[in-house]
Scaffold this motif. Structure first.
Motif, PDB file in Angstrom:
ATOM      1  N   SER A  21       0.831  -1.211   0.000  1.00 49.72           N
ATOM      2  CA  SER A  21       0.000   0.000   0.000  1.00 49.72           C
ATOM      3  C   SER A  21       0.863   1.257   0.000  1.00 49.72           C
ATOM      4  N   ILE A  70      -6.759   3.981  -8.790  1.00 51.41           N
ATOM      5  CA  ILE A  70      -7.677   3.075  -8.101  1.00 51.41           C
ATOM      6  C   ILE A  70      -8.025   1.885  -8.989  1.00 51.41           C
ATOM      7  N   TRP A  74      -6.921  -1.965  -8.398  1.00 51.36           N
ATOM      8  CA  TRP A  74      -8.020  -2.891  -8.102  1.00 51.36           C
ATOM      9  C   TRP A  74      -7.933  -4.114  -9.011  1.00 51.36           C
ATOM     10  N   LEU A 110      -8.733  -3.763  -1.250  1.00 56.30           N
ATOM     11  CA  LEU A 110      -9.447  -2.519  -0.973  1.00 56.30           C
ATOM     12  C   LEU A 110      -8.496  -1.456  -0.424  1.00 56.30           C
ATOM     13  N   VAL A 111      -7.659  -1.835   0.512  1.00 57.37           N
ATOM     14  CA  VAL A 111      -6.703  -0.884   1.093  1.00 57.37           C
ATOM     15  C   VAL A 111      -5.700  -0.426   0.041  1.00 57.37           C
ATOM     16  N   THR A 114      -7.360   2.006  -2.375  1.00 55.09           N
ATOM     17  CA  THR A 114      -7.644   3.277  -1.712  1.00 55.09           C
ATOM     18  C   THR A 114      -6.372   4.108  -1.566  1.00 55.09           C
ATOM     19  N   LEU A 118      -5.401   7.777  -3.165  1.00 54.36           N
ATOM     20  CA  LEU A 118      -5.142   8.934  -2.304  1.00 54.36           C
ATOM     21  C   LEU A 118      -3.850   9.661  -2.674  1.00 54.36           C
TER      22      LEU A 118
END
Length: 193
Positions: A21, A70, A74, A110-111, A114, A118
């Motif tokens: 992430s 994103i 994904w 998902l993390v 996201t 960001l």
């Protein structure tokens, strides 16, 4: 829904998942910030008459880069997760649907997506902010100079953070990352047209 929330919570406790992430966030934040610096310098040098127009152009870039960040992560993580689950299923000769392993991988996806989105949003929206004050407090050139400085600052923060977690001298890593913003600004100034 609670099981997905639990899975997302476990992602933050997993060093490998946090590292992925973090990479997505910084990489896409780097792209967004450099894009914003290019947009800002190009807009001002092209004679865009007001800050609101620069903000609108920058928001278009934010939507494009944010969506790309994103969506791509994904889909990438969906494919990688499915491949990993298939390898586990083949090795264990068991179906992994609706297991903690599968839910944890979904939470991680998902993390990752996201955080990936960001990064460019921060990298674009923060440097654009001076253009909201153009006309009232700042001139276009002043807004652009502050925007470039903010962008370079964001890049420096990204570099310092990455340097600190990797045991490097944080200020050297910050300077290396910030230099990219300065290079983009200078190259845009000297582009023909």
């Amino acid at each position: 829904m609670a099981s997905l929330r639990d899975a997302v919570g476990r992602v933050f406790g997993d060093d490998d998942a946090r590292a992925i992430s973090r990479r997505y966030f910084v990489s896409n934040g780097f792209d967004g910030t450099l894009t914003c610096i290019g947009v800002v310098v190009g807009a001002v040098l092209s004679g865009i008459p007001d800050g609101l127009t620069v903000v609108k152009i920058g928001l278009g870039a934010a939507v494009g880069l944010g969506t790309s960040a994103i969506w791509s992560v994904w889909e990438i993580e969906r494919a990688e997760t499915r491949a990993e689950i298939l390898r586990i299923e083949r090795a264990m000769l068991v179906d992994m649907d609706d297991t903690r392993v599968q839910r944890d991988r979904q939470g991680a996806r998902l993390v990752h997506a996201t955080m990936s989105g960001l990064g460019p949003l921060i990298g674009i929206l923060v440097p654009l902010s001076p253009f909201l004050l153009e006309g009232a407090i700042l001139s276009m050139v002043e807004a652009a100079l502050i925007a470039v400085a903010l962008g370079i600052g964001i890049l420096g923060v990204f570099g310092a953070y990455m340097g600190s977690i990797s045991g490097q001298r944080w200020y050297v890593a910050a300077a290396r990352m910030a230099l990219a913003g300065l290079v983009v600004a200078v190259v845009n100034v000297f582009l023909p047209g």
